[in-house]
Structures are given as structure tokens and as C-alpha cells.
Design a protein around this motif. Structure first.
Motif, PDB file in Angstrom:
ATOM      1  N   SER A  64       2.248   3.709   1.905  1.00  0.00           N
ATOM      2  CA  SER A  64       0.993   4.298   2.372  1.00  0.00           C
ATOM      3  C   SER A  64       0.799   4.163   3.891  1.00  0.00           C
ATOM      4  O   SER A  64       1.617   4.661   4.650  1.00  0.00           O
ATOM      5  CB  SER A  64      -0.144   3.655   1.583  1.00  0.00           C
ATOM      6  OG  SER A  64      -1.363   4.246   1.889  1.00  0.00           O
ATOM      7  N   ASP A 276      -3.555   9.673   5.601  1.00  0.00           N
ATOM      8  CA  ASP A 276      -2.720   8.479   5.795  1.00  0.00           C
ATOM      9  C   ASP A 276      -1.259   8.838   5.454  1.00  0.00           C
ATOM     10  O   ASP A 276      -0.946   9.999   5.192  1.00  0.00           O
ATOM     11  CB  ASP A 276      -3.241   7.278   4.984  1.00  0.00           C
ATOM     12  CG  ASP A 276      -2.976   7.411   3.498  1.00  0.00           C
ATOM     13  OD1 ASP A 276      -2.756   8.548   3.038  1.00  0.00           O
ATOM     14  OD2 ASP A 276      -2.980   6.390   2.794  1.00  0.00           O
ATOM     15  N   ASP A 278       0.852   8.570   3.056  1.00  0.00           N
ATOM     16  CA  ASP A 278       1.280   9.231   1.810  1.00  0.00           C
ATOM     17  C   ASP A 278       0.233  10.238   1.329  1.00  0.00           C
ATOM     18  O   ASP A 278       0.293  10.717   0.194  1.00  0.00           O
ATOM     19  CB  ASP A 278       1.616   8.212   0.719  1.00  0.00           C
ATOM     20  CG  ASP A 278       0.428   7.341   0.346  1.00  0.00           C
ATOM     21  OD1 ASP A 278      -0.531   7.242   1.154  1.00  0.00           O
ATOM     22  OD2 ASP A 278       0.447   6.754  -0.754  1.00  0.00           O
ATOM     23  N   ASP A 280      -2.999  10.152   0.518  1.00  0.00           N
ATOM     24  CA  ASP A 280      -4.001   9.960  -0.540  1.00  0.00           C
ATOM     25  C   ASP A 280      -5.354   9.511   0.028  1.00  0.00           C
ATOM     26  O   ASP A 280      -6.262   9.173  -0.719  1.00  0.00           O
ATOM     27  CB  ASP A 280      -3.517   9.004  -1.646  1.00  0.00           C
ATOM     28  CG  ASP A 280      -3.240   7.609  -1.147  1.00  0.00           C
ATOM     29  OD1 ASP A 280      -3.292   7.379   0.080  1.00  0.00           O
ATOM     30  OD2 ASP A 280      -2.960   6.738  -1.991  1.00  0.00           O
TER      31      ASP A 280
END
Ligand code: 16G
Ligand code: ZN
Length: 529
Positions: A64, A276, A278, A280
Motif C-alpha cells: 500500500s 495511495d 495500491d 484503495d
């Protein structure tokens, strides 16, 4: 279980001596160099989970918003939700087992969870753009293969796309087509339908600058652009062609530093957002005419979305219950606005998506967002059925139109997990439909000044909390000390909690002015020792 295969592959993925990992709110996360064994073993665990549930399970390789050198892994359960808590313990045990015990731990999990080894297993895999992710993909594949599972590698995808794909696989396509193209088709169709009238009546060219944290979100947005109406012009920055992932950019950076990311020049009143690493999480922001930076975080996103849904529900006239779920970090002004002005019930849970998601499932329509920008909307099966029926059959034009818009929201929002792309499209649609500028959105309420601090202590587990992390139970006397400090400031609120992702304690404070919020946060930090 083929002991030979397990032993052979395990030798290729040795565990570093003395390393202990914990499957936490975000799965396993560490320096990528330490993760090979854990990710290999998660390949095996996913096979057991798949056999137990007789369903496809997902594995996402990502860390992330963490620095590029880190990596991590998360398992995704059959309906696209986070791995069940009972299996988090299995994950931790398996990852930390010494090599000679791996087989025994696997056997014990099979007994405990009634896993039928003859059952087939299917695993789908995704990864973010970290350089280490490609090698770790092989570790997953070895793990899946060691236990005789099948797999499909979807390559570079956002975390929410993999959640979507898992859900589609296990619901016979009812949720959508189980391809990345299917994801683009489903979301773009809903977006086009929701904004059709607005765009055709002359509201042209809505420009948005997007900082993609130099991550996978940029790749996927570029793929999706062709599906979206021309009126929405997306300008992508930090697209990963240069610069390190999450380095001085991305939603987490913008939220914690309260300033714009690198590489993105903001003209006054331009609408901007950051994903961010990734994709999400999402936060919005703008600079006003005086050059002051304004952050629009998850709390304001939740307010915008829930106000829009509440208005549509009023038009539809059905008795569907809407609820908003927040964490202790939600700005006090947002909670007050939702409860007192919007008359929407608000609930508070512990930090971590799984807690919010679980609570949001209790409502006909559950909106949940963390202040950091992770969130989504959940519709109960019954609510969805009712809305689709009204959109199809209702004879009153006004009611049918509102129901159709609600139906578009159902299809636009990724109900499996928070999704920056899907959230962004819903926000853009709402702003367009309501004719709201970013400043008007920001002006819904004024955030109370707040401050977050990190405190390093010998053992962060000495702090135990209750009441959704809003009160400290241990160490004894700490809560009383915080209560005393709160009396010194107006509109004050503060709490401490051990981080689930870093070896630190987090302190949050808010008060009537920035100076007071800063002071209170510092005083609470000192009380922790
Ligand atoms: C994880 C959580 C996120 C939470 C954050 C808190 C998921 C998928 N992610 O990133 O929701 O806000 O942890 O971190 O659950 P902290 O415990 O270090 O404050
Ligand atoms: Zn993320």
C-alpha cells in the motif's frame, strides 16, 4: 498433502532466523527482503482456505502506502472481503513456524478447519508496481503449486480490482464480469448513466488532477480513460514513469503532511486528488485564492456521499435505513454535522477496514470511511432488490429517476472494499450532478484543528483500549491523566492507541485552535510515559 512437494518448495523459501511476523489489519508487511517465506506460505494457506470454502481466494502482493522497499501480502475471502479473523491466526502461526514444523502446522489447520484435501483449489493473484513484487509472485505460485492448487495471475492490478475479481468469480458473474475489462465496463457504464443528464445539459469539461503515488493506480486509470465520457478530463501526475512509489506523494503523504504531493502544481481552486500506492484510498484537496492548502479527507467524502444518498432516499420515499461508520480519528465536526444537520446515525469502530466494513453491513445502506480516505458504501441485498425494482417498475417519474440514480450508485461503488478509482468516479458524479465546486464541498463544515503524533515506547502493547479505541484501559491512570488534560481546552478530544502497522503508539488530539490541538497532543504524548 504431498509432504515431498511441501518439503522441496519450503527449502527454496527459507525463513530468516528469528524473524517474527504478525498478520495484522493490512496482512503481512515488512521489508521485501524478509517476506519470501511468508508469501510462499500464504500461497499454501490460500489453497487450504479455497478448499474449505470451495471458492476462489485472492492473494494481493502489496504494501500500500509503505515505502517502495517494503512489501506485503493480503488474502481475499470469497465475496471479496478481508480474510476472516480466525484465519489471521493461522496465517501468523504458519508464517512464523520453523521449517521442519510447516507440514505439521498445515495439517493442524486442516483438522481445525475441516479442510477436505481432495477438494480443488483456485487462487487468483495480483500485485502492485513494487520492483520486489514480481519475484514474490513466484513465491506465491510455488506455495499454491506445493499444495496442488490452480492459479490465475492477473498481473499488475489495484488492490480493489482484485477484490472485485474474487467477488465476481464466486458469484457467477452476478457482481460483474470477472475480468479487468469487466470492471471498467461496469463502473464506466454506471458513471455515464449517473451523469448523462448533467453532461447533456451543458456542464462540460470537469477537470481533475490526480496524483497516483507513482503506483499502479496510474496504469489502471490510463487503461480506463477510454471508457469514460470526454467531459471528465483526468490529468494524471506521479504516474510511475519516474520517481519512487509513494515518495513525497500519494494519499497517505498528503493526509499526514497536510500538503500537496511533489510533482503537482496547483492553480487556485483547481480540484485535485491523491491515490495511495495500491489505489484503495483517496483524498481530495485544493489551494484557495490566497494559496492556502485545503484537505478534503475521508470524513468529508463520507459526508458528501451520505448526504447525496439521503436526499435520493427521501425522494424515493422508501423506509431504507442509512448509517455512517467512522473511527475515532473522524473529525468531531464531521460527526456533529452528520448527526445534527443530516440526521444520519453515526457509529464508531476500531481502526481497520474490516471493523468498519463489518459494522456497515448492519444497515440497508452503510457508508464507511476512515479519515485517511479508505471507504465505500454497502447496500444490503434487500435494499438493492428494492431499489432495482423501483428503477424498473415505478410509475411516478420523480421516484423512478431517484431510484435509477441509486441503482447507478450501487453499480459504481466497489462494495467489496474501498477503491480510489470507484470512489473518485462517484465523487466526481455527485459534484457534477449537484453542481458543486470543490470549495462548496469543503464548506459543508469546518474541520476542528487536530494533530497526530507518534510516540516510541519499549512495548506498545502496554496500551490497551476500549470504546472503539477512544479510551485507554491500561496503563492504569493514563485515561485519568488524559481526562484532566482535556479539561484545559475547549472542544477538546484526544486518544492514544497502539499502531497495528508500526512499532509505535499513535496520539490524536483536536481542540478549538491549532495551537491548542498541538499542545494537547504533546501533553498527551508525555502522559504516555
Ligand atoms: C491499515 C488498515 C487501515 C488503517 C491503518 C491504520 C486495512 C486494509 N488497512 O493500513 O484501514 O487505517 O492500517 O494503521 O485495514 P495504524 O494501525 O498503524 O494506525
Ligand atoms: Zn492502500
Amino acid at each position: 498433502m504431498d509432504l515431498g512437494a511441501v518439503t522441496k518448495f519450503s527449502a527454496l523459501h527459507a525463513k530468516p532466523d528469528g524473524l517474527i511476523l504478525q498478520y495484522g489489519t493490512a496482512g503481512f508487511r515488512a521489508k521485501a527482503a524478509f517476506l519470501d517465506h511468508a508469501i510462499y506460505r500464504m500461497g499454501m494457506l490460500a489453497v487450504l482456505r479455497s478448499k474449505q470454502k470451495k471458492a476462489t481466494i485472492g492473494i494481493m502482493i502489496t504494501a500500500s502506502h509503505n515505502p517502495e522497499e517494503d512489501n506485503g501480502v493480503k488474502l481475499i475471502d470469497p465475496l471479496g472481503e478481508m480474510l476472516a479473523v480466525s484465519w489471521e491466526e493461522h496465517a501468523t502461526r504458519l508464517a512464523n513456524a520453523e521449517e521442519q514444523n510447516v507440514h505439521t502446522v498445515l495439517t493442524e489447520i486442516c483438522h481445525l478447519e475441516d479442510v477436505t484435501l481432495q477438494q480443488e483449489a483456485m487462487i487468483i493473484i495480483g500485485r502492485d508496481t513494487r520492483p520486489s513484487s514480481e519475484k514474490l509472485l513466484q513465491s506465491v505460485i510455488d506455495g499454491v503449486t506445493a499444495l496442488g492448487g490452480q492459479y490465475h495471475d492477473f498481473g499488475l492490478v489495484t488492490t480493489p480490482q482484485l477484490h472485485y475479481l474474487v467477488c465476481c468469480q464466486n458469484t457467477n458473474g452476478q457482481y460483474g464480469k470477472a475480468t479487468i475489462e469487466g470492471y471498467y465496463q461496469k463502473l464506466s457504464k454506471a458513471f455515464v448513466d449517473l451523469t448523462k443528464q448533467t453532461f447533456s445539459s451543458g456542464h462540460k469539461n470537469r477537470a481533475l488532477k490526480i496524483d497516483c503515488a507513482s503506483g499502479v493506480g496510474a496504469l489502471k486509470l490510463k487503461e480506463m480513460e477510454g471508457y469514460l465520457p470526454q467531459e471528465l478530463s483526468l490529468h494524471i501526475f506521479n504516474d510511475g514513469t519516474k520517481g519512487k512509489l509513494n515518495d513525497l506523494c500519494g494519499a497517505d503523504y498528503v493526509k499526514t503532511h497536510q500538503k500537496p504531493p511533489k510533482g503537482l502544481e496547483i492553480k487556485p481552486n483547481e480540484r485535485c486528488c491523491s491515490f495511495d500506492g495500491d489505489a484503495d484510498r483517496i483524498v481530495y484537496y485544493y489551494n484557495d485564492a490566497d494559496g492556502h492548502f485545503h484537505l478534503i479527507d475521508g470524513d468529508k467524502i463520507a459526508t458528501l456521499i451520505s448526504s447525496f444518498l439521503k436526499e435520493l432516499l427521501l425522494e424515493v420515499g422508501e423506509n431504507l435505513k442509512i448509517g455512517v461508520v467512522q473511527t475515532a480519528y473522524a473529525n468531531g465536526s464531521s460527526t456533529q454535522y452528520l448527526e445534527e444537520i443530516m440526521k444520519v446515525p453515526v457509529y464508531c469502530t476500531k481502526t481497520g477496514v474490516k471493523h468498519l466494513h463489518h459494522k456497515a453491513q448492519e444497515f440497508d445502506i452503510g457508508v464507511y470511511f476512515e479519515s485517511n480516505g479508505h471507504g465505500t458504501v454497502l447496500f444490503s441485498k434487500a435494499a438493492e432488490k428494492k431499489i432495482r425494482q423501483l428503477a424498473e417498475e415505478e410509475t411516478d417519474e420523480k421516484i423512478r429517476k431517484a431510484a435509477m440514480m441509486l441503482e447507478n450508485v450501487i453499480d459504481l461503488i466497489n462494495q467489496t472494499v474501498g477503491d480510489a478509482i470507484s470512489d473518485m468516479l462517484l465523487i466526481e458524479a455527485i459534484l457534477a450532478v449537484k453542481g458543486l465546486s470543490v470549495q462548496q464541498w469543503d464548506a459543508i463544515y469546518t474541520d476542528l484543528p487536530n494533530r497526530q503524533l507518534k510516540v516510541t515506547v519499549a512495548d506498545r502493547q502496554v496500551i490497551d483500549t476500549t470504546d472503539a479505541e477512544r479510551r485507554a484501559v491500561t496503563p492504569l491512570g493514563l485515561q485519568e491523566a488524559i481526562d484532566e488534560l482535556l479539561k484545559k481546552y475547549k472542544l477538546s478530544r484526544a486518544f492514544v492507541r497502539p499502531s497495528g502497522t508500526e512499532d509505535i503508539i499513535r496520539v490524536y488530539a483536536e481542540a478549538d485552535s491549532q495551537v491548542n490541538a498541538d499542545r494537547l497532543a504533546t501533553e498527551v504524548s508525555l502522559a504516555v510515559f
